[in-house]
Design an enzyme around this catalytic site. Structure first.
Site, mmCIF file in Angstrom:
data_model
loop_
_atom_site.group_PDB
_atom_site.id
_atom_site.type_symbol
_atom_site.label_atom_id
_atom_site.label_comp_id
_atom_site.label_asym_id
_atom_site.label_seq_id
_atom_site.Cartn_x
_atom_site.Cartn_y
_atom_site.Cartn_z
ATOM 1 N NE ARG A 40 -2.280 1.456 3.687
ATOM 2 C CZ ARG A 40 -3.045 1.642 5.086
ATOM 3 N NH1 ARG A 40 -5.269 0.480 4.693
ATOM 4 N NH2 ARG A 40 -2.440 1.753 6.181
ATOM 5 C CB SER A 109 -12.075 -2.077 2.140
ATOM 6 O OG SER A 109 -10.510 -2.404 2.203
ATOM 7 C CE LYS A 138 -8.025 4.205 4.507
ATOM 8 N NZ LYS A 138 -9.015 2.194 3.774
#
Length: 247
Positions: A40, A109, A138
């Site tokens: 990521r 998600s 995040k």
């Protein structure tokens, strides 16, 4: 045909936030029991991401560990990754499935019941659900579910669920105790660890059937309602839908 184990899921953090290089972080995490890795990065430079992710992909391929790319379908295809994980604001699931084909792993998600109801279980292979606890990895994360909220939502899922969000070894035990998670995802708890392994070696021990280190794909995933046989279980990807099976 793909097989994948969601047991302990590492999501890499930005390189600048890691104590060591991403490759070194992944190496130590795999030694510590990680069974699947998601790359990521928020860096918009595709070339930089490709060069950063390529050695990670090669290392994981040599170890038989699935390599997933977050969000970037173009990057996943260029790297010939094992799969892609997307969020609610990314490309639509049908479009991503069409681009990556039937044999790649596709994760999605979700953070609430409306998103869960909208899941097309014929196209998606697993769900990332959270945040279970507050997270610093995040920005603009959805509202925190808490352990009870996670369990209530995960119990309604038609697909295996990976818990994510603020999880360390102790919190992972709390989630595992609900019996609703197929896996535990960690970001800063592993990427920011001094020795890069799951902290103090406790991560594998907090998961059922994985006391100490055991060979990859020979330990059962976290208990999931779909699991009933006592024999080891892994996810096997065949066509567009995975199925539980006992090797």
């Amino acid at each position: 045909m793909k097989s994948f184990n969601l047991h302990l899921y590492l999501v890499t953090d930005e390189a600048a936030k890691c104590r060591h290089s991403l490759l070194e972080t992944v190496r130590k995490a795999v030694d510590g029991g990680v069974t699947i890795v998601q790359y990521r990065s928020t860096n918009p430079d595709a070339g930089t991401c490709y060069r950063e992710a390529l050695p990670i992909r090669d290392f994981l391929a040599a170890r038989g560990i699935p390599f997933i790319v977050n969000n970037r379908v173009d990057l996943a295809l260029a790297l010939d990754a094992d799969g892609v994980h997307i969020g609610q604001r990314d490309l639509p699931v049908p479009s991503v499935r069409a681009m990556i084909g039937p044999d790649k792993i596709l994760g999605l998600s979700v953070s609430n019941m409306d998103q869960l109801r909208a899941v097309d279980a014929s196209l998606v292979d697993y769900l990332g659900m959270g945040p279970v606890f507050p997270t610093i990895s995040k920005l603009n994360a959805p509202p925190v579910l808490g352990v009870e909220g996670f369990a209530a939502l995960a119990s309604r899922s038609p697909l295996p669920v990976v818990a994510i969000g603020g999880l360390d070894a102790e919190r992972a035990r709390q989630v595992r105790a609900t019996g609703t998670a197929a896996g535990i995802a960690a970001v800063s708890a592993i990427c920011g660890a001094e020795d890069r392994k799951p902290p103090h070696g406790r991560w594998p021990d907090c998961l059922p059937g994985n006391a100490g280190k055991k060979p990859f794909f020979q330990t059962p995933c976290l208990h999931h309602p779909a699991l009933s046989a006592p024999s080891p279980q892994i996810w096997k990807k065949s066509g567009r839908r995975p199925r539980w099976f006992s090797p």
